[in-house]
Structure formats: C-alpha cells, structure tokens
Scaffold this active site. Sequence first.
Site, PDB file in Angstrom:
ATOM      1  N   SER A   1       0.824  -1.208   0.000  1.00 25.68           N
ATOM      2  CA  SER A   1       0.000   0.000   0.000  1.00 25.68           C
ATOM      3  C   SER A   1       0.862   1.262   0.000  1.00 25.68           C
ATOM      4  O   SER A   1       2.007   1.261   0.473  1.00 25.68           O
ATOM      5  CB  SER A   1      -0.922   0.010   1.223  1.00 25.68           C
ATOM      6  OG  SER A   1      -1.669  -1.179   1.270  1.00 25.68           O
TER       7      SER A   1
HETATM    8  N1  SAM Z   1      -0.692  -5.026   4.136  1.00 28.95           N
HETATM    9  C1  SAM Z   1       0.048  -5.285   2.946  1.00 28.95           C
HETATM   10  C2  SAM Z   1       1.422  -4.700   2.946  1.00 28.95           C
HETATM   11  O1  SAM Z   1       1.830  -4.095   3.936  1.00 28.95           O
HETATM   12  O2  SAM Z   1       2.128  -4.911   1.951  1.00 28.95           O
HETATM   13  C3  SAM Z   1      -0.688  -4.886   1.699  1.00 28.95           C
HETATM   14  C4  SAM Z   1      -1.767  -5.827   1.428  1.00 28.95           C
HETATM   15  S1  SAM Z   1      -2.280  -5.973  -0.243  1.00 28.95           S
HETATM   16  C5  SAM Z   1      -2.948  -4.394  -0.573  1.00 28.95           C
HETATM   17  C6  SAM Z   1      -3.695  -7.038   0.040  1.00 28.95           C
HETATM   18  C7  SAM Z   1      -3.322  -8.461   0.407  1.00 28.95           C
HETATM   19  O3  SAM Z   1      -4.501  -9.120   0.854  1.00 28.95           O
HETATM   20  C8  SAM Z   1      -2.786  -9.284  -0.751  1.00 28.95           C
HETATM   21  O4  SAM Z   1      -1.542  -9.814  -0.433  1.00 28.95           O
HETATM   22  C9  SAM Z   1      -3.836 -10.371  -0.936  1.00 28.95           C
HETATM   23  O5  SAM Z   1      -3.309 -11.604  -1.377  1.00 28.95           O
HETATM   24  C10 SAM Z   1      -4.397 -10.471   0.465  1.00 28.95           C
HETATM   25  N2  SAM Z   1      -5.724 -11.104   0.562  1.00 28.95           N
HETATM   26  C11 SAM Z   1      -6.780 -11.018  -0.270  1.00 28.95           C
HETATM   27  N3  SAM Z   1      -7.791 -11.767   0.188  1.00 28.95           N
HETATM   28  C12 SAM Z   1      -7.366 -12.343   1.345  1.00 28.95           C
HETATM   29  C13 SAM Z   1      -7.961 -13.235   2.300  1.00 28.95           C
HETATM   30  N4  SAM Z   1      -9.203 -13.709   2.172  1.00 28.95           N
HETATM   31  N5  SAM Z   1      -7.224 -13.601   3.372  1.00 28.95           N
HETATM   32  C14 SAM Z   1      -5.960 -13.154   3.541  1.00 28.95           C
HETATM   33  N6  SAM Z   1      -5.346 -12.318   2.667  1.00 28.95           N
HETATM   34  C15 SAM Z   1      -6.049 -11.914   1.592  1.00 28.95           C
END
Ligand code: SAM
Length: 214
Positions: free
Chosen positions: A62
């Site tokens: 992000s």
């Molecule tokens: N917090 C992260 C960082 O500091 O880099 C950024 C997160 S990224 C915007 C969103 C993440 O959510 C992705 O890695 C994606 O694979 C994960 N995601 C999507 N659906 C999910 C789920 N049901 N459970 C866990 N992770 C999930």
Amino acid sequence: MRNYELLRNLMVETQLIPRGIKDKRVLDTMRKVPRHLFMPEKYRDDAYEDMALPIGEGQTISQPYMVAIMTELLELNGDEKVLEIGTGSGYQAAILAELSREVYTVERIESLGDNVRLKLKEMGYDNIYVIVADGTKGLPEKAPFDRIIITAATPKIPECLIEQLNDGGIIVAPVGQRFSQILIKAKKVMGTMKEEYHTPCVFVPLIGEHGWKE
Ligand code: SAM
C-alpha cells in the site's frame, strides 16, 4: 545506492505530515522501518514514492499515506494484540509490530506468506505470526483481538471479525465496491459497532468466503 534514511524522512515530511498524520509514534515508526526491504529489488528505489507498488502475484504494497492513516486510526498504545488480514509484503505488519504487543497477520497466497515469514525472522521481528489462510474468517483460534485491520477491499466487515474483536476494540478497513472504497474505522462499544468514515481509497480485493468471489 540511494540514501534510504533520507528518503524515509522526506516521505514523512512531504506525504504524511502535510496530509494530517499527527501521531508521533506512527511518524517515528515510519521514519524507522526500511520499507524498501519489503519490496522486490527492481522497485526498491521507488519505495518511498507516494504510491502503491507491485509485490508479485498481482498484489501490492500500500501507499505510505494509506499505511500511516490506517495505523493512526487503530490508536495503538503498545499493549494490543492485533489481527491483520492481508499480509502482502509484510510492511504494514512490521509497522504494527513496532507499535503493539503482538501481530497475527493472515495471507491467502502461500508464496507471499512464506516469503514474509522468512523476511521478518531475518529482520528480527519476534512478535509477528504469519498465517496462510482465508482471512475473511478471521483467526478464531487466537481470538479475541484488541485491533483488526483489513488491508484489502471488502464489501463489508465480516461478522465473524466483529465477533473476534474485544469490546472497546477497533477495526479499520477499506469498505465498498470492488474498485473504490472508503476507509472505515469501527469501534465496538457494548457489542455494537460505531462507524466513522475517512478517506476514499482503492485496494486490491479481499477474496474469500466472506469477501469477494475469485
Ligand atoms: N498489508 C500489505 C502490505 O503491507 O504490503 C498490503 C496488502 S495488499 C494491498 C492485500 C493483500 O490481501 C494481498 O496480499 C492479498 O493476497 C491479500 N488477501 C486477499 N484476500 C485475502 C484473504 N481472504 N485472506 C488473507 N489475505 C487476503
């Protein structure tokens, strides 16, 4: 080789403070944590730019401002047990771990979760637990939590996450449509959620049983 410490300070001075981030602990932590180490080498020199960046598997780290505002809204004082849904690069988890007691972070994509677990260990974080699972179900075996942060776009805050939050606890999440959301802070007060609406945002989707379908 760029002067990453200088770039981090510039990020705080030009992107975070002018947009209203005030919590000194959050600002100090963002001056300290080496964001560039959480991204693929080819993007490291852009790590402190005002944007989200790719981390592989179609996912993103992000934008610094989004990490800062979500962290500030969680009102951490150092003693909380935090659940993060969406580990991604692990950067947000590292920021949370600097400001709370312990962090459980759940990632759906195994390769991302496994990489982050290794990286955080190498970096010396011993209060972050990375779990590969569908985070839309929360983490009932470790509940209750004092704070929950969802770092992917969700159509609504899943009911099971609300159940896993302590009374007085806070959830921060981007809630809305698949391609545009609003950042919500919801506080649990005597069993009911009091919501505040913050900035518009765009996150990758939360995919799972209580999120979007793939
Ligand atoms: N917090 C992260 C960082 O500091 O880099 C950024 C997160 S990224 C915007 C969103 C993440 O959510 C992705 O890695 C994606 O694979 C994960 N995601 C999507 N659906 C999910 C789920 N049901 N459970 C866990 N992770 C999930």
